[in-house]
Design a protein around this motif. Structure first.
Motif, PDB file in Angstrom:
ATOM      1  N   LEU A 216      27.769  32.149   1.771  1.00  0.00           N
ATOM      2  CA  LEU A 216      26.461  32.055   1.155  1.00  0.00           C
ATOM      3  C   LEU A 216      25.425  32.684   2.081  1.00  0.00           C
ATOM      4  O   LEU A 216      25.297  32.306   3.250  1.00  0.00           O
ATOM      5  N   PHE A 217      24.695  33.668   1.551  1.00  0.00           N
ATOM      6  CA  PHE A 217      23.664  34.389   2.281  1.00  0.00           C
ATOM      7  C   PHE A 217      22.317  34.112   1.604  1.00  0.00           C
ATOM      8  O   PHE A 217      22.252  33.958   0.380  1.00  0.00           O
ATOM      9  N   GLY A 218      21.238  34.104   2.394  1.00  0.00           N
ATOM     10  CA  GLY A 218      19.937  33.869   1.789  1.00  0.00           C
ATOM     11  C   GLY A 218      18.795  34.434   2.609  1.00  0.00           C
ATOM     12  O   GLY A 218      18.945  34.723   3.800  1.00  0.00           O
ATOM     13  N   THR A 219      17.652  34.586   1.951  1.00  0.00           N
ATOM     14  CA  THR A 219      16.407  34.904   2.641  1.00  0.00           C
ATOM     15  C   THR A 219      15.434  33.750   2.458  1.00  0.00           C
ATOM     16  O   THR A 219      15.394  33.118   1.396  1.00  0.00           O
ATOM     17  N   ALA A 220      14.662  33.499   3.478  1.00  0.00           N
ATOM     18  CA  ALA A 220      13.636  32.459   3.441  1.00  0.00           C
ATOM     19  C   ALA A 220      12.758  32.663   4.660  1.00  0.00           C
ATOM     20  O   ALA A 220      13.044  33.493   5.533  1.00  0.00           O
ATOM     21  N   SER A 221      11.675  31.905   4.727  1.00  0.00           N
ATOM     22  CA  SER A 221      10.875  31.878   5.948  1.00  0.00           C
ATOM     23  C   SER A 221      11.693  31.211   7.047  1.00  0.00           C
ATOM     24  O   SER A 221      12.444  30.258   6.793  1.00  0.00           O
ATOM     25  N   GLY A 222      11.554  31.704   8.275  1.00  0.00           N
ATOM     26  CA  GLY A 222      12.325  31.161   9.385  1.00  0.00           C
ATOM     27  C   GLY A 222      12.160  29.663   9.562  1.00  0.00           C
ATOM     28  O   GLY A 222      13.091  28.977  10.011  1.00  0.00           O
ATOM     29  N   LYS A 223      10.995  29.117   9.206  1.00  0.00           N
ATOM     30  CA  LYS A 223      10.777  27.687   9.395  1.00  0.00           C
ATOM     31  C   LYS A 223      11.596  26.836   8.427  1.00  0.00           C
ATOM     32  O   LYS A 223      11.669  25.610   8.595  1.00  0.00           O
ATOM     33  N   ARG A 224      12.236  27.458   7.419  1.00  0.00           N
ATOM     34  CA  ARG A 224      13.083  26.723   6.480  1.00  0.00           C
ATOM     35  C   ARG A 224      14.565  26.815   6.835  1.00  0.00           C
ATOM     36  O   ARG A 224      15.394  26.227   6.156  1.00  0.00           O
ATOM     37  N   PHE A 225      14.896  27.562   7.875  1.00  0.00           N
ATOM     38  CA  PHE A 225      16.302  27.839   8.162  1.00  0.00           C
ATOM     39  C   PHE A 225      17.123  26.568   8.401  1.00  0.00           C
ATOM     40  O   PHE A 225      18.232  26.439   7.888  1.00  0.00           O
ATOM     41  N   GLN A 226      16.598  25.639   9.195  1.00  0.00           N
ATOM     42  CA  GLN A 226      17.398  24.451   9.504  1.00  0.00           C
ATOM     43  C   GLN A 226      17.668  23.635   8.251  1.00  0.00           C
ATOM     44  O   GLN A 226      18.787  23.133   8.054  1.00  0.00           O
ATOM     45  N   LEU A 227      16.672  23.489   7.390  1.00  0.00           N
ATOM     46  CA  LEU A 227      16.857  22.777   6.121  1.00  0.00           C
ATOM     47  C   LEU A 227      17.980  23.413   5.318  1.00  0.00           C
ATOM     48  O   LEU A 227      18.824  22.710   4.742  1.00  0.00           O
ATOM     49  N   LEU A 238      21.322  33.414   7.153  1.00  0.00           N
ATOM     50  CA  LEU A 238      19.952  33.448   6.656  1.00  0.00           C
ATOM     51  C   LEU A 238      19.179  34.552   7.360  1.00  0.00           C
ATOM     52  O   LEU A 238      19.344  34.768   8.567  1.00  0.00           O
ATOM     53  N   VAL A 239      18.340  35.229   6.592  1.00  0.00           N
ATOM     54  CA  VAL A 239      17.502  36.304   7.117  1.00  0.00           C
ATOM     55  C   VAL A 239      16.064  36.025   6.705  1.00  0.00           C
ATOM     56  O   VAL A 239      15.808  35.630   5.545  1.00  0.00           O
ATOM     57  N   ASP A 240      15.129  36.217   7.613  1.00  0.00           N
ATOM     58  CA  ASP A 240      13.712  36.010   7.301  1.00  0.00           C
ATOM     59  C   ASP A 240      13.210  37.173   6.448  1.00  0.00           C
ATOM     60  O   ASP A 240      13.298  38.336   6.856  1.00  0.00           O
ATOM     61  N   TYR A 241      12.691  36.861   5.269  1.00  0.00           N
ATOM     62  CA  TYR A 241      12.239  37.925   4.371  1.00  0.00           C
ATOM     63  C   TYR A 241      10.976  38.616   4.868  1.00  0.00           C
ATOM     64  O   TYR A 241      10.562  39.636   4.305  1.00  0.00           O
ATOM     65  N   HIS A 242      10.354  38.084   5.910  1.00  0.00           N
ATOM     66  CA  HIS A 242       9.205  38.768   6.506  1.00  0.00           C
ATOM     67  C   HIS A 242       9.633  40.022   7.270  1.00  0.00           C
ATOM     68  O   HIS A 242       8.804  40.890   7.548  1.00  0.00           O
ATOM     69  N   ASN A 243      10.904  40.099   7.638  1.00  0.00           N
ATOM     70  CA  ASN A 243      11.407  41.269   8.358  1.00  0.00           C
ATOM     71  C   ASN A 243      11.497  42.462   7.417  1.00  0.00           C
ATOM     72  O   ASN A 243      12.086  42.367   6.335  1.00  0.00           O
ATOM     73  N   ALA A 244      10.952  43.586   7.818  1.00  0.00           N
ATOM     74  CA  ALA A 244      10.916  44.764   6.947  1.00  0.00           C
ATOM     75  C   ALA A 244      12.307  45.273   6.594  1.00  0.00           C
ATOM     76  O   ALA A 244      12.507  45.880   5.540  1.00  0.00           O
TER      77      ALA A 244
END
Length: 402
Positions: A216-227, A238-244
């Motif tokens: 399972l792969f996902g994008t989210a804000s880094g502050k949600r990663f642990q959840l 998980l990858v931060d969607y803020h990254n270009a």
């Protein structure tokens, strides 16, 4: 009873006293304890589809008051076999704790909404709440949980824990070779949305049922990663969607071959095009908003996105956003199977909820103000109360009965 009523001319909704609804054949009368907000609730008040006087709102949870006399119950069923009785008879009774959702003012069609002290709903489109789940938590599941289930199982074709697609009378939509032991890479864009978190759980439940290895792969804000890394979602990457360069990062994580499946839980702006770029050659893409509704534009996609309205569960024609969704008995059957699975102990943990102060009278002033009137960018609320902080990885819930 009190209900939140649409004023189409002023593009708002106000609490009014209206008569109690009467259950039609096959329906339950339900005393509402809690309601949960969805972006579509505020969207179709700010951009009305229906006429003034409609009850607004979708998700509810409460207790059964009564069944329509013609609703088939276990005590009155005359089915010829036990199997038929299980399929046709309603196990609910007065006092049963149930949750579901209604279409309300989210269509041109005249249908009831959920933000009221009492609602009526088809008995097979509600599910019985287990004892360890609160009304507020249960209210957050029905619409988003079914939206996720439709995307993961009904549209993209992964194995479901409550029976195969074929057992529901549907043609398999699995785009992948049915090779024993084949590993599936599933990508969820905007993983911390309510649909995204339920989709992750359902991907996991499907993998457990089928025995197919799944990452399972996902994008989210880094502050949600642990959840998202913790139970119940348990993302592998998980990858931060803020990254270009998040698209390339996702592809690299799949050893360069791309995702077998992807679900875009936002489906607006450039998101559909970007998510499509994460896919493998034969990958499949599910979306939650239609092109016709003006949510996104892209003419050079490598795949055709798979879209369908959650309202298909009604088994009736639905008109909204300039679309006509035809009646689908198959979609209705899928929904009833999903809700039966929940009623019988299907493992789907509620997403985090934010209990909002007040009841119906505060929904527009606070809840709709937080959700905005359409896109994710339209959430610029800057009030200082603690319950008015920006919404993230949670559902807004109002208790009508404490």
């Amino acid at each position: 009873m009190k209900a939140l009523i649409l004023d189409a001319s002023l593009k708002t909704a106000t609490v009014k006293d209206i008569p109690l609804p009467l259950p039609a054949p096959g329906e339950l009368l339900i005393h509402v304890h809690s309601i949960a907000l969805n972006p579509i609730d505020s969207l179709y008040v700010a951009h009305p589809l229906g006429a003034t006087g409609r009850v607004v709102g979708s998700d509810f949870a409460g207790t059964v008051v009564s069944l329509s006399p013609s609703t088939p119950s276990l005590s009155s069923s005359k089915s010829e076999s036990k199997d038929e009785k299980k399929e046709e008879a309603c196990k609910l009774k007065p006092g049963s704790r149930v949750a579901g959702f209604l279409q309300g003012a989210c269509s041109v069609n005249e249908r009831p909404g959920a933000f009221a002290e009492y609602v009526v709903c088809a008995w097979d489109l509600v599910w019985e709440i287990p004892g360890n789940v609160t009304f507020g938590e249960a209210a957050s599941i029905s619409l988003c949980g079914l939206t996720a289930a439709q995307a993961v199982y009904y549209r993209l074709g992964l194995a479901a824990p409550f029976g195969s697609i074929e057992s529901l009378g549907l043609r398999s939509r699995d785009a992948q070779a049915d090779e024993e032991g084949k590993e599936i890479d599933f990508f969820i864009y905007s993983a911390s949305t309510s649909v995204g978190m339920y989709a992750a759980q359902l991907v996991r439940r499907g993998a457990e049922a089928s025995g197919r290895r799944t990452k399972l792969f996902g994008t989210a804000s880094g502050k949600r990663f642990q959840l998202l890394r913790d139970e119940p979602c348990k993302y592998d990457h998980l990858v931060d969607y803020h990254n270009a360069d998040w698209v390339q990062h996702i592809r690299d994580l799949s050893d360069g071959h791309g995702m077998h499946y992807a679900l875009d839980c936002i489906s607006e702006g450039d998101s559909v095009r970007l998510v499509a770029e994460t896919l493998s050659k034969d990958g499949r893409l599910g979306i939650v908003r239609s092109r016709e509704g003006g949510a996104w534009e892209a003419d050079d996609l490598r795949v055709e996105p798979i879209y369908g309205a959650v309202w298909e569960c009604l088994g009736a024609e639905v008109q909204y956003q300039g679309l006509t969704v035809p009646a689908s008995p198959e979609a209705r059957k899928f929904a009833t199977e999903f809700y039966r699975w929940l009623s019988e102990g299907g493992k789907l943990e509620p997403n985090p909820v934010r209990k909002m102060p007040g009841g119906l009278e505060r929904v527009v002033e606070d809840g709709f103000a937080l959700l905005g009137t359409g896109s994710m960018q339209d959430r610029e609320q800057r009030r200082g109360e603690p319950w008015m902080k920006p919404v993230g990885a949670e559902k807004l819930v109002y208790n009508l009965i404490e």
